[in-house]
Design an enzyme around this catalytic site. Structure first.
Site, PDB file in Angstrom:
ATOM      1  N   GLU A 158       0.941  -1.399  -0.007  1.00 49.21           N
ATOM      2  CA  GLU A 158       0.142   0.250  -0.111  1.00 49.21           C
ATOM      3  C   GLU A 158       0.779   1.362  -0.117  1.00 49.21           C
ATOM      4  O   GLU A 158       0.466   2.131  -0.493  1.00 49.21           O
ATOM      5  CB  GLU A 158      -0.880   0.192   1.111  1.00 49.21           C
ATOM      6  CG  GLU A 158      -1.882  -1.376   1.372  1.00 49.21           C
ATOM      7  CD  GLU A 158      -2.670  -1.347  -0.090  1.00 49.21           C
ATOM      8  OE1 GLU A 158      -3.024  -0.359  -0.620  1.00 49.21           O
ATOM      9  OE2 GLU A 158      -2.999  -2.449  -0.385  1.00 49.21           O
ATOM     10  N   GLU A 210      -0.739  -3.007  -9.697  1.00 49.10           N
ATOM     11  CA  GLU A 210      -0.553  -4.117  -8.682  1.00 49.10           C
ATOM     12  C   GLU A 210       0.656  -4.951  -8.892  1.00 49.10           C
ATOM     13  O   GLU A 210       1.353  -5.263  -7.717  1.00 49.10           O
ATOM     14  CB  GLU A 210      -1.889  -4.938  -8.712  1.00 49.10           C
ATOM     15  CG  GLU A 210      -3.329  -4.253  -8.431  1.00 49.10           C
ATOM     16  CD  GLU A 210      -3.164  -3.557  -7.004  1.00 49.10           C
ATOM     17  OE1 GLU A 210      -2.649  -4.288  -6.103  1.00 49.10           O
ATOM     18  OE2 GLU A 210      -3.517  -2.592  -6.900  1.00 49.10           O
TER      19      GLU A 210
END
Length: 638
Positions: free
Chosen positions: A173, A256
């Site tokens: 994150e 991602e």
């Protein structure tokens, strides 16, 4: 790819996103024109009419285009305004609650520790942490900038994942924070909401017509027209939904993979992020979130979060691909449900070679921006362990956090501190003054290099102050700076960092070049040189070293810098283009290490100024910036 390249890439992706949006809107206009033309043909009873010819009628096409663009623009603007608070708005929309910074829950405390260590190691502000009471394993980072970022983690994640695995997820994150993905993702949410608004309008029309038509004659043409319009808009809305999902998938999937790879780089532990992905694959609840609007934010999540119609519309690559990228030798087995293993103790940092100097050191500092590693995290953990627990606890309390910041920013001159304390007695809240007295002793023993981490820890609770509370707090900070008889560059930088960390980043166009900002450069670099040198001659030489890195010759300003002067300079330097900021950071490094040593105060000053420039500088030890007071980089003592 370094931090500055990643920022530029995020901006280019924003441009591509706008291009994709324009294509989607053009497609909606074509579909809407065809649907409206077909509806007109059917309503007029012209069975032989040509819907395509009608759709190409300039007046109809123009009217539909204006209507579609207006709906998309208003829908996007409305959603943008709803999300202007940043990451907290997203977390609360998903049902998250701010994590109590004084929680006694072991899992929640562990999550806070991991986030704080990662933030201090990376040089980023500590984000707000939200907990989603959901059994799924998932997490997200959201915000417009690091100053308003929020990290959300599910209950399932903190109860299922071990510390290394949770650290891998948080590192993933933080990669989104550092690489500019958060701002891109929120823009995507707002823009796609505008596209989906057409379908929402159609749904409301159909629902209203169905409810309004009960018990009444349905032979009226008006009712049929409303039903037809609602159905037409629903068709257009479904086309918009499909287009929106394709856009999200196109933008999100590669980001991602990048975040997974960055998590391995940051932690140097592929088993951390890899183990989290394997547990996610084996988890009974998976990553699917129960929030009503989980679909809208699906491209923000660590795991997919929602069910995708197909691989084309999935915002995340298949878990198997993600696992194999971080664990190439994975045998395909998944862990069986079992109690979480005990968290391992923090590893000792490995020995390092002699630190670099001069241009090599400046290059190392620039390369370290936004690129933390496992050693940075260990150092951050150790740095926090060195700080007195009373001060750590104070950073998590609303009253004590204000007292802590006051104590850190009060000057070293005894006369100044006495005047500053008298000013606080008349302006600060009594509860804050009590905490200031209680913290006086540990603050007096606070070691150089520990001020910035404490301010970082205090920022999340300070951001929760009400408008009135912040106004009083800000007034006290300004009063402290005004009274200080010998304000230094570090005191100014920490003061600016506190205010910016609460108010958020001042967003301006970043298009200026160094050659256009000679005055601001002279003021800032002169202040940095004066802060670390013994006399004016050495300070002038330090500015000369900075000029070599800049390619621009700043004038040396001998007069002590006032806070207002430095604010003026920084207000212009934050407009530097991304590549130019890298050059400025190199020049600042050359300036502070001119005499062959970097005191802890100088390293702290450099990190604070780099933060306000939007360049998160990890713990200075890895780049060779941290030296013990009195020790030169060549190993000789003063």
């Amino acid at each position: 790819m370094n931090f500055f390249e990643a920022q530029d890439q995020a901006r280019r992706l924003t441009g591509r996103l706008v291009g994709l949006l324009l294509l989607a809107v053009a497609g909606l206009i074509v579909v809407a024109s065809l649907v409206v033309a077909l509806a007109l043909v059917l309503l007029d009873g012209q069975a032989g009419g040509d819907p395509l010819a009608r759709a190409l009628d300039p007046r109809l096409l123009g009217g539909v285009a204006v209507a579609v663009i207006l709906v998309v623009a208003l829908g996007s603007l409305g959603r943008h305004l709803q999300l202007r608070a940043g990451g907290s708005a997203v977390a609360e929309a998903l049902g998250g609650r701010p994590l109590n910074l004084e929680t006694r829950d072991d899992n929640e405390r562990r999550l806070l520790n991991v986030v704080e260590e990662m933030a201090i190691a990376s040089g980023l502000p500590v984000p707000a942490v939200y907990l989603l009471e959901d059994p799924a394993i998932n997490a997200f980072a959201a915000g417009h900038a690091p100053d308003d970022a929020a990290i959300g983690v599910t209950r399932g994640a903190i109860e299922t994942l071990g510390r290394d695995e949770l650290q891998g997820v948080i590192a993933h994150e933080f990669s989104h924070v550092m690489h500019g993905d958060m701002r891109l993702n929120l823009r995507l949410v707002a823009l796609l909401h505008g596209i989906l608004a057409i379908g929402l309008i159609g749904h409301m029309l159909l629902r209203g017509a169905a409810l309004g038509g009960r018990g009444r004659s349905r032979r009226g043409g008006g009712h049929a027209a409303v039903l037809g319009l609602g159905a037409a808009l629903m068709v257009v809305g479904y086309a918009g939904t499909l287009g929106g999902r394709l856009i999200k998938a196109a933008v999100s999937r590669q980001r991602e993979f990048l975040a997974d790879a960055s998590a391995v780089q940051y932690t140097r532990n592929p088993d951390g992020i890899g183990g989290a992905l394997k547990k996610l694959a084996a988890h009974s609840a998976g990553s699917r979130l129960g929030a009503a609007n989980a679909e809208e934010f699906s491209h923000l999540y660590f795991g997919r979060g929602v069910r995708a119609m197909s691989r084309l519309t999935s915002t995340h690559p298949p878990l198997e691909q993600r696992i194999r990228r971080v664990l190439p030798h994975w045998d395909g087995s998944l862990p069986s449900p079992a109690p979480r293993p005990a968290d391992p103790a923090g590893a000792e940092p490995p020995s390092t070679s002699a630190p670099p100097t001069g241009a090599t050191l400046a290059a190392a500092v620039v390369a370290s921006v936004g690129r933390l590693d496992a050693l940075d995290i260990v150092r951050a953990r150790q740095r926090l362990a060195e700080i007195e627990p009373r001060l750590i606890e104070a950073a998590h309390d609303p009253f004590a956090a204000r007292a802590l910041v006051y104590g850190i920013l009060m000057g070293v001159d005894p006369q100044s501190r006495e005047k500053q304390r008298l000013a606080l007695d008349s302006q600060a809240l009594p509860e804050v003054l009590v905490e200031l007295d209680r913290l006086a002793e540990p603050l007096a023993r606070l070691a150089p290099g520990h001020r910035l981490p404490l301010i970082e820890l205090a920022l999340p609770v300070l951001r929760q102050l009400s408008t009135t509370q912040f106004a009083g707090f800000h007034a006290c900070l300004e009063r402290l700076m005004a009274i200080e008889t010998r304000p230094g560059a570090l005191q100014w930088a920490l003061h600016r960092l506190v205010v910016q960390g609460i108010e958020g980043e001042w967003r301006t166009r970043r298009d200026r070049r160094l050659v256009d900002l000679g005055g601001p450069l002279s003021r800032l670099l002169s202040a940095l040189a004066t802060a670390g040198q013994g006399d004016e001659a050495e300070a002038r030489e330090a500015c000369g070293q900075a000029a070599e890195a800049l390619g621009v010759a700043p004038d040396f300003v001998a007069e002590p810098a006032l806070a207002a002067d430095l604010d003026w300079a920084m207000g212009r330097l934050v407009r530097l283009a991304t590549a130019e900021r890298a050059v400025l950071l190199a020049a600042m490094t050359r300036c502070v290490e001119h005499d062959g040593r970097v005191e802890p105060e100088e390293a702290e000053l450099l990190r604070a100024v780099a933060w306000t420039l939007g360049c998160p500088l990890p713990d200075p030890g890895r780049a060779g910036l941290a030296s013990r007071p009195g020790e030169r980089h060549d190993g000789q003592h003063r």
